[in-house]
Design a protein around this motif. Structure first.
Motif, PDB file in Angstrom:
ATOM      1  N   MET A 117      36.522  43.361  31.326  1.00 32.27           N
ATOM      2  CA  MET A 117      37.004  43.294  32.700  1.00 32.27           C
ATOM      3  C   MET A 117      37.856  42.040  32.865  1.00 32.27           C
ATOM      4  O   MET A 117      37.794  41.119  32.052  1.00 32.27           O
ATOM      5  CB  MET A 117      35.844  43.290  33.694  1.00 32.27           C
ATOM      6  N   ASP A 118      38.665  42.015  33.925  1.00 28.62           N
ATOM      7  CA  ASP A 118      39.480  40.846  34.238  1.00 28.62           C
ATOM      8  C   ASP A 118      38.631  39.778  34.920  1.00 28.62           C
ATOM      9  O   ASP A 118      37.568  40.069  35.466  1.00 28.62           O
ATOM     10  CB  ASP A 118      40.649  41.228  35.151  1.00 28.62           C
ATOM     11  N   GLY A 119      39.159  38.552  34.912  1.00 28.02           N
ATOM     12  CA  GLY A 119      38.423  37.452  35.513  1.00 28.02           C
ATOM     13  C   GLY A 119      38.916  37.058  36.886  1.00 28.02           C
ATOM     14  O   GLY A 119      38.587  35.970  37.372  1.00 28.02           O
ATOM     15  N   ASP A 120      39.706  37.911  37.531  1.00 25.59           N
ATOM     16  CA  ASP A 120      40.321  37.545  38.815  1.00 25.59           C
ATOM     17  C   ASP A 120      39.600  38.125  40.027  1.00 25.59           C
ATOM     18  O   ASP A 120      40.119  38.079  41.151  1.00 25.59           O
ATOM     19  CB  ASP A 120      41.783  37.981  38.839  1.00 25.59           C
ATOM     20  N   LEU A 121      38.412  38.712  39.805  1.00 25.19           N
ATOM     21  CA  LEU A 121      37.580  39.284  40.875  1.00 25.19           C
ATOM     22  C   LEU A 121      38.137  40.570  41.466  1.00 25.19           C
ATOM     23  O   LEU A 121      37.606  41.066  42.463  1.00 25.19           O
ATOM     24  CB  LEU A 121      37.357  38.272  42.011  1.00 25.19           C
ATOM     25  N   GLN A 122      39.196  41.131  40.880  1.00 19.53           N
ATOM     26  CA  GLN A 122      39.683  42.416  41.383  1.00 19.53           C
ATOM     27  C   GLN A 122      38.825  43.563  40.852  1.00 19.53           C
ATOM     28  O   GLN A 122      38.622  44.549  41.556  1.00 19.53           O
ATOM     29  CB  GLN A 122      41.154  42.608  41.004  1.00 19.53           C
ATOM     30  N   ASN A 123      38.342  43.462  39.627  1.00 21.08           N
ATOM     31  CA  ASN A 123      37.342  44.406  39.135  1.00 21.08           C
ATOM     32  C   ASN A 123      35.999  44.052  39.734  1.00 21.08           C
ATOM     33  O   ASN A 123      35.690  42.881  39.953  1.00 21.08           O
ATOM     34  CB  ASN A 123      37.246  44.350  37.610  1.00 21.08           C
ATOM     35  N   ASP A 124      35.168  45.062  40.001  1.00 18.96           N
ATOM     36  CA  ASP A 124      33.865  44.834  40.631  1.00 18.96           C
ATOM     37  C   ASP A 124      32.754  44.932  39.584  1.00 18.96           C
ATOM     38  O   ASP A 124      32.546  45.996  38.992  1.00 18.96           O
ATOM     39  CB  ASP A 124      33.633  45.876  41.732  1.00 18.96           C
ATOM     40  N   PRO A 125      32.016  43.841  39.326  1.00 17.70           N
ATOM     41  CA  PRO A 125      30.928  43.890  38.344  1.00 17.70           C
ATOM     42  C   PRO A 125      29.856  44.913  38.691  1.00 17.70           C
ATOM     43  O   PRO A 125      29.123  45.366  37.796  1.00 17.70           O
ATOM     44  CB  PRO A 125      30.366  42.463  38.383  1.00 17.70           C
ATOM     45  N   ALA A 126      29.749  45.292  39.966  1.00 17.65           N
ATOM     46  CA  ALA A 126      28.741  46.278  40.356  1.00 17.65           C
ATOM     47  C   ALA A 126      28.996  47.645  39.742  1.00 17.65           C
ATOM     48  O   ALA A 126      28.096  48.500  39.721  1.00 17.65           O
ATOM     49  CB  ALA A 126      28.700  46.398  41.888  1.00 17.65           C
ATOM     50  N   ASP A 127      30.212  47.872  39.219  1.00 23.73           N
ATOM     51  CA  ASP A 127      30.529  49.155  38.587  1.00 23.73           C
ATOM     52  C   ASP A 127      30.086  49.217  37.123  1.00 23.73           C
ATOM     53  O   ASP A 127      30.129  50.296  36.516  1.00 23.73           O
ATOM     54  CB  ASP A 127      32.039  49.417  38.653  1.00 23.73           C
ATOM     55  N   ILE A 128      29.684  48.090  36.555  1.00 21.54           N
ATOM     56  CA  ILE A 128      29.354  48.057  35.128  1.00 21.54           C
ATOM     57  C   ILE A 128      28.197  48.994  34.780  1.00 21.54           C
ATOM     58  O   ILE A 128      28.289  49.758  33.806  1.00 21.54           O
ATOM     59  CB  ILE A 128      29.075  46.610  34.668  1.00 21.54           C
ATOM     60  N   PRO A 129      27.063  48.975  35.511  1.00 20.24           N
ATOM     61  CA  PRO A 129      25.978  49.914  35.161  1.00 20.24           C
ATOM     62  C   PRO A 129      26.423  51.371  35.166  1.00 20.24           C
ATOM     63  O   PRO A 129      25.960  52.173  34.344  1.00 20.24           O
ATOM     64  CB  PRO A 129      24.932  49.641  36.242  1.00 20.24           C
TER      65      PRO A 129
ATOM     66  N   HIS B 280      39.545  45.326  44.234  1.00 20.25           N
ATOM     67  CA  HIS B 280      39.650  44.423  45.370  1.00 20.25           C
ATOM     68  C   HIS B 280      40.983  43.673  45.350  1.00 20.25           C
ATOM     69  O   HIS B 280      41.567  43.459  44.272  1.00 20.25           O
ATOM     70  CB  HIS B 280      38.501  43.412  45.344  1.00 20.25           C
ATOM     71  N   PRO B 281      41.471  43.256  46.510  1.00 24.01           N
ATOM     72  CA  PRO B 281      42.683  42.424  46.532  1.00 24.01           C
ATOM     73  C   PRO B 281      42.438  41.112  45.800  1.00 24.01           C
ATOM     74  O   PRO B 281      41.314  40.601  45.769  1.00 24.01           O
ATOM     75  CB  PRO B 281      42.917  42.190  48.040  1.00 24.01           C
ATOM     76  N   ARG B 282      43.486  40.586  45.215  1.00 24.63           N
ATOM     77  CA  ARG B 282      43.370  39.323  44.504  1.00 24.63           C
ATOM     78  C   ARG B 282      43.135  38.193  45.505  1.00 24.63           C
ATOM     79  O   ARG B 282      43.867  38.044  46.473  1.00 24.63           O
ATOM     80  CB  ARG B 282      44.633  39.054  43.685  1.00 24.63           C
ATOM     81  N   ARG B 283      42.097  37.384  45.249  1.00 23.71           N
ATOM     82  CA  ARG B 283      41.739  36.317  46.182  1.00 23.71           C
ATOM     83  C   ARG B 283      42.418  34.992  45.836  1.00 23.71           C
ATOM     84  O   ARG B 283      42.779  34.226  46.725  1.00 23.71           O
ATOM     85  CB  ARG B 283      40.223  36.102  46.171  1.00 23.71           C
ATOM     86  N   TYR B 284      42.517  34.702  44.551  1.00 20.65           N
ATOM     87  CA  TYR B 284      43.003  33.390  44.137  1.00 20.65           C
ATOM     88  C   TYR B 284      44.157  33.544  43.151  1.00 20.65           C
ATOM     89  O   TYR B 284      44.204  34.494  42.358  1.00 20.65           O
ATOM     90  CB  TYR B 284      41.886  32.577  43.468  1.00 20.65           C
ATOM     91  N   GLY B 285      45.062  32.559  43.170  1.00 22.60           N
ATOM     92  CA  GLY B 285      46.127  32.510  42.181  1.00 22.60           C
ATOM     93  C   GLY B 285      47.097  33.668  42.296  1.00 22.60           C
ATOM     94  O   GLY B 285      47.150  34.391  43.298  1.00 22.60           O
ATOM     95  N   GLN B 286      47.859  33.856  41.238  1.00 27.18           N
ATOM     96  CA  GLN B 286      48.867  34.904  41.188  1.00 27.18           C
ATOM     97  C   GLN B 286      48.668  35.760  39.948  1.00 27.18           C
ATOM     98  O   GLN B 286      48.130  35.304  38.939  1.00 27.18           O
ATOM     99  CB  GLN B 286      50.272  34.302  41.173  1.00 27.18           C
ATOM    100  N   SER B 287      49.131  36.987  40.032  1.00 29.46           N
ATOM    101  CA  SER B 287      49.032  37.895  38.897  1.00 29.46           C
ATOM    102  C   SER B 287      49.851  37.388  37.727  1.00 29.46           C
ATOM    103  O   SER B 287      50.926  36.802  37.898  1.00 29.46           O
ATOM    104  CB  SER B 287      49.521  39.297  39.284  1.00 29.46           C
TER     105      SER B 287
END
Length: 345
Positions: free
Chosen positions: A117-129, A222-229
């Motif tokens: 997964m990416d580290g920018d919080l756009q992927n949701d860890p809750a989907d891993i299971p 999710h929308p990107r919260r921090y930084g830029q793509s």
């Protein structure tokens, strides 16, 4: 690491936090997260991962691969290993790119299931299971589909839709979202895929070449919260070049002579035919041929044909060296069933 740190961190001397991590045992699930200048999102990312995975039935480890960050990400991750029992950090010497970071994560992962997964919080860890549960149904790779993707329509969504359609057309692997980093793999499949260049975008196609069973399920985005793509329209050319590579690997990896030899043979036949025609014109009709463009074309076709044929032979030797030096078979075995009844006598 070089560069000015946007955040400073004091030395942490607390005891490791008690997560349902791997501790001293080999984990069942490895979550690989390539990191490049994501220091602002890392605290929330690690807590979200721990919260999601603590309720999972598997023991787990989080592997963060820092790909040459210059914003303090590596320092933050390094200090987190002092207070977390579920975190392993791999720090690369410089910025090699996402494919190299993912390859490093695969190499250090110890679980029988691997999630990226990416580290920018756009992927949701809750989907891993949910992804891992789908793997247990018998699939080798489960790809996330950002059905309601939260990105700019013109610069991100439109190029992505075109790329997904083109990749599916060329590779034969029909997915809605090739670019989603949230994917789950069986460890044996990840071990078979050698990543280089920027082939991380084509992991489902590489898995298909290895004979994997692939499926796709919708995941949250999710929308990107921090930084830029880190991605933009400039990657279009690289995607096209990598797509040609994947197509060649899919069709001709173990038989490159079939493509080089075919075009080489066609070129030599056309060159020979033009040569015979010009010979007849010169000797049979007594006309001059030195000023004719067909003479140059005939010579060019013959030389091109010889070169292509030679490339095919060299590619065959390289493929044999590639497979035999690593003792890589040209096939993949899914299962072997032994007889249950002992033979008599």
């Amino acid at each position: 690491m070089r560069g000015n740190n946007s955040m400073k961190f004091s030395l942490v001397t607390e005891k490791p936090t008690n997560h349902k991590g791997f501790g001293g045992n080999v984990p069942e699930l490895s979550v690989v997260v390539p990191i490049y200048n994501e220091v602002e999102s890392l605290p929330q990312l690690l807590e979200a991962l721990a919260s999601s995975l603590s309720n999972c039935q598997f023991s787990y480890e989080i592997i963060c691969v820092d790909d040459g960050s210059t914003d303090g990400s590596a320092q933050f991750l390094q200090q987190q290993t002092l207070i977390r029992s579920d975190l392993r950090v791999v720090i690369l010497r410089r910025n090699y790119g996402q494919s190299a970071a993912m390859a490093a994560g695969f190499n250090y992962a110890r679980g029988r299931f691997i999630v990226t997964m990416d580290g920018d919080l756009q992927n949701d860890p809750a989907d891993i299971p949910m992804l891992v549960s789908k793997l247990e149904e018998g699939y080798d790779l489960v790809s996330g589909w950002r059905k309601n993707r939260q990105d700019a329509k013109l610069t991100r969504l439109l190029p992505s839709k075109i790329a997904n359609w083109l990749i599916g057309l060329v590779t034969g692997v029909k997915l809605h979202d090739y670019g989603c980093s949230l994917k789950a793999y069986r460890a044996e499949l990840a071990a078979d895929m050698n990543l280089y260049g920027e082939l991380h975008r084509f992991l489902p196609a590489l898995a298909f070449i290895e004979g994997a069973r692939i499926t796709e399920i919708p995941v949250r985005h999710h929308p990107r919260r921090y930084g830029q793509s880190k991605y933009g329209l400039g990657r279009t050319f690289r995607v096209l070049m990598d797509l040609f590579t994947i197509y060649f690997m899919k069709r001709f990896l173990t038989r490159p002579m079939h493509v080089f030899g075919f075009f080489g043979m066609v070129s030599m036949i056309l060159g020979t035919a033009l040569g015979v025609y010009l010979t007849f014109v010169k000797l049979g009709l007594g006309e001059k041929i030195g000023h004719r463009p067909l003479l140059i074309l005939a010579v060019l076709l013959l030389l091109t044909g010889v070169q292509l044929f030679s490339f095919g032979l060299m590619a065959e030797l390289l493929m044999r060296t590639y497979h035999e030096s690593q003792r890589r078979p040209i096939y993949r075995v899914r299962e072997v069933f032994e007889p249950k009844v002992k033979s008599e006598g």
